[in-house]
Write a protein that holds these residues in place. Structure first.
Motif, PDB file in Angstrom:
ATOM      1  N   GLY A 143       0.273  -9.232  -6.776  1.00 42.29           N
ATOM      2  CA  GLY A 143      -0.688  -9.839  -7.684  1.00 42.29           C
ATOM      3  C   GLY A 143      -2.066 -10.056  -7.085  1.00 42.29           C
ATOM      4  N   ASP A 144      -2.201  -9.938  -5.763  1.00 46.61           N
ATOM      5  CA  ASP A 144      -3.520 -10.044  -5.142  1.00 46.61           C
ATOM      6  C   ASP A 144      -4.428  -8.916  -5.636  1.00 46.61           C
ATOM      7  N   VAL A 145      -5.729  -9.188  -5.637  1.00 47.43           N
ATOM      8  CA  VAL A 145      -6.727  -8.157  -5.897  1.00 47.43           C
ATOM      9  C   VAL A 145      -7.541  -8.007  -4.615  1.00 47.43           C
ATOM     10  N   VAL A 146      -7.465  -6.827  -4.021  1.00 48.00           N
ATOM     11  CA  VAL A 146      -7.996  -6.590  -2.680  1.00 48.00           C
ATOM     12  C   VAL A 146      -9.252  -5.726  -2.757  1.00 48.00           C
ATOM     13  N   PHE A 147     -10.230  -6.054  -1.920  1.00 45.16           N
ATOM     14  CA  PHE A 147     -11.483  -5.298  -1.834  1.00 45.16           C
ATOM     15  C   PHE A 147     -11.761  -4.988  -0.366  1.00 45.16           C
ATOM     16  N   SER A 148     -12.164  -3.744  -0.106  1.00 47.92           N
ATOM     17  CA  SER A 148     -12.613  -3.386   1.240  1.00 47.92           C
ATOM     18  C   SER A 148     -13.442  -2.113   1.171  1.00 47.92           C
ATOM     19  N   THR A 149     -13.879  -1.663   2.328  1.00 45.32           N
ATOM     20  CA  THR A 149     -14.788  -0.521   2.402  1.00 45.32           C
ATOM     21  C   THR A 149     -14.098   0.776   1.969  1.00 45.32           C
ATOM     22  N   TRP A 150     -14.854   1.591   1.257  1.00 42.01           N
ATOM     23  CA  TRP A 150     -14.364   2.863   0.722  1.00 42.01           C
ATOM     24  C   TRP A 150     -13.899   3.771   1.857  1.00 42.01           C
ATOM     25  N   CYS A 151     -12.783   4.451   1.646  1.00 40.59           N
ATOM     26  CA  CYS A 151     -12.196   5.290   2.696  1.00 40.59           C
ATOM     27  C   CYS A 151     -12.964   6.579   2.938  1.00 40.59           C
ATOM     28  N   ASP A 153     -16.493   6.364   3.215  1.00 34.09           N
ATOM     29  CA  ASP A 153     -17.813   5.768   3.373  1.00 34.09           C
ATOM     30  C   ASP A 153     -18.657   6.474   4.427  1.00 34.09           C
ATOM     31  N   GLY A 154     -18.012   7.185   5.349  1.00 33.63           N
ATOM     32  CA  GLY A 154     -18.758   7.909   6.364  1.00 33.63           C
ATOM     33  C   GLY A 154     -18.857   7.209   7.699  1.00 33.63           C
ATOM     34  N   ASN A 155     -18.364   5.967   7.785  1.00 25.37           N
ATOM     35  CA  ASN A 155     -18.258   5.246   9.049  1.00 25.37           C
ATOM     36  C   ASN A 155     -16.779   5.231   9.425  1.00 25.37           C
ATOM     37  N   VAL A 156     -16.439   5.597  10.654  1.00 24.68           N
ATOM     38  CA  VAL A 156     -15.031   5.772  11.017  1.00 24.68           C
ATOM     39  C   VAL A 156     -14.241   4.484  10.821  1.00 24.68           C
ATOM     40  N   ASP A 157     -14.782   3.350  11.260  1.00 25.93           N
ATOM     41  CA  ASP A 157     -14.079   2.084  11.068  1.00 25.93           C
ATOM     42  C   ASP A 157     -13.907   1.764   9.582  1.00 25.93           C
ATOM     43  N   HIS A 158     -14.965   1.957   8.802  1.00 18.52           N
ATOM     44  CA  HIS A 158     -14.892   1.694   7.358  1.00 18.52           C
ATOM     45  C   HIS A 158     -13.835   2.569   6.697  1.00 18.52           C
ATOM     46  N   ASP A 159     -13.852   3.854   7.044  1.00 19.25           N
ATOM     47  CA  ASP A 159     -12.900   4.788   6.441  1.00 19.25           C
ATOM     48  C   ASP A 159     -11.467   4.404   6.794  1.00 19.25           C
ATOM     49  N   THR A 160     -11.257   4.055   8.056  1.00 22.70           N
ATOM     50  CA  THR A 160      -9.920   3.683   8.515  1.00 22.70           C
ATOM     51  C   THR A 160      -9.405   2.455   7.783  1.00 22.70           C
ATOM     52  N   VAL A 161     -10.254   1.445   7.672  1.00 21.10           N
ATOM     53  CA  VAL A 161      -9.836   0.205   7.022  1.00 21.10           C
ATOM     54  C   VAL A 161      -9.598   0.437   5.536  1.00 21.10           C
ATOM     55  N   GLY A 162     -10.404   1.275   4.905  1.00 19.25           N
ATOM     56  CA  GLY A 162     -10.175   1.588   3.501  1.00 19.25           C
ATOM     57  C   GLY A 162      -8.814   2.213   3.275  1.00 19.25           C
ATOM     58  N   ARG A 163      -8.451   3.177   4.118  1.00 16.63           N
ATOM     59  CA  ARG A 163      -7.124   3.800   3.993  1.00 16.63           C
ATOM     60  C   ARG A 163      -6.014   2.788   4.248  1.00 16.63           C
ATOM     61  N   ALA A 164      -6.179   1.981   5.296  1.00 16.36           N
ATOM     62  CA  ALA A 164      -5.157   0.996   5.644  1.00 16.36           C
ATOM     63  C   ALA A 164      -4.974  -0.024   4.531  1.00 16.36           C
ATOM     64  N   CYS A 165      -6.069  -0.467   3.942  1.00 19.50           N
ATOM     65  CA  CYS A 165      -5.982  -1.454   2.858  1.00 19.50           C
ATOM     66  C   CYS A 165      -5.266  -0.876   1.637  1.00 19.50           C
ATOM     67  N   ALA A 166      -5.594   0.365   1.291  1.00 22.68           N
ATOM     68  CA  ALA A 166      -4.953   0.990   0.134  1.00 22.68           C
ATOM     69  C   ALA A 166      -3.449   1.082   0.334  1.00 22.68           C
ATOM     70  N   LYS A 167      -3.035   1.496   1.537  1.00 24.00           N
ATOM     71  CA  LYS A 167      -1.601   1.612   1.818  1.00 24.00           C
ATOM     72  C   LYS A 167      -0.932   0.252   1.849  1.00 24.00           C
ATOM     73  N   ALA A 168      -1.586  -0.741   2.462  1.00 22.51           N
ATOM     74  CA  ALA A 168      -1.006  -2.076   2.550  1.00 22.51           C
ATOM     75  C   ALA A 168      -0.858  -2.694   1.159  1.00 22.51           C
TER      76      ALA A 168
END
Length: 252
Positions: A143-151, A153-168
């Motif tokens: 039920g949470d609504v999660v927001f983070s950087t687009w996977c 985005d072109g920044n390696v950390d941003h991209d990584t966190v976006g993928r991780a958030c989507a999977k989590a």
């Protein structure tokens, strides 16, 4: 093209200030984006990402009484490689302090805000993507609504966190939304790379925009570069101009 009055003529043609698609993005209200009673979770790869991406939305959700959780994955201490003025040791102390001040400037309820610090190494997240995914999932619930950087985005950390958030989020039954950060500053000719069909505008009033801008300026360490060692500001002028737009854009 957009109803803003600052001096865009002096800025390069970037997606955020030149893409014709901006005018046609549907508006979404806060209640449709985050249903009543739902918890909003904002996951920031680096300090300041939460303010630049969703500083307005966080204010709106807080005003509506939504429970909020912020997860800061790194302390941002590697933002100035080679700097003597801003060493990693100094930044590891200074940047969390900047974050506290920024959130205070947004007007968020610091006494009730759930804030998790991940302790991951800045600029080295891609090697630990699986671990980050499991870490994030521990703090999410259905039920949470999660927001983070687009996977993308072109920044390696941003991209990584976006993928991780989507999977989590998928693993626990939460809803996930991407929020582009640096992608808006790509050359206007790259506008077709944005998935515009997923884009939604969250309208912000004048005071919400002003608080967001004020909060961004709490990140003093990121406002000036060091020309002597070839470091540009982490928060360049074009970004500071962009965050004064009367809306934020999320990819749903």
């Amino acid at each position: 093209m957009k109803s803003v009055s600052f001096s865009e003529a002096s800025l390069p043609a970037q997606i955020w200030n030149s893409a014709p698609q901006l005018d046609n993005i549907p508006v979404i209200n806060t209640q449709a984006l985050v249903p009543a009673g739902a918890r909003a979770v904002l996951i920031a790869p680096h300090p300041g990402d939460e303010v630049v991406t969703c500083g307005g939305l966080l204010q709106l959700l807080s005003n509506l009484g939504h429970p909020l959780q912020l997860i800061s994955l790194t302390d941002g201490s590697a933002s100035h490689p080679g700097s003597q003025q801003w060493s990693e040791k100094r930044l590891s102390v200074f940047r969390p302090q900047e974050s506290v001040e920024a959130l205070r400037r947004l007007g968020l309820p610091m006494h009730s805000l759930k804030w998790i610090r991940g302790g991951f190494t800045d600029n080295a997240l891609v090697e630990r993507e699986e671990q980050i995914t499991h870490f994030i999932a521990r703090y999410l619930r259905p039920g949470d609504v999660v927001f983070s950087t687009w996977c993308e985005d072109g920044n390696v950390d941003h991209d990584t966190v976006g993928r991780a958030c989507a999977k989590a989020a998928a693993s626990v039954g939460a809803t996930y939304n991407d929020v582009p950060f640096w992608a808006w500053h790509w050359p206007a000719r790259d506008g077709e790379l944005i998935p515009w069909h997923r884009a939604r505008k969250v309208r912000l009033d004048t005071w919400t925009v002003a608080r967001k801008s004020h909060a961004t300026h709490a990140y003093a360490s990121q406002l000036d570069g060091e020309p002597a060692i070839g470091l540009a500001p982490s928060l360049p002028r074009s970004l500071l101009e962009r965050i004064r737009l009367p809306y934020e854009i999320v990819l749903v």
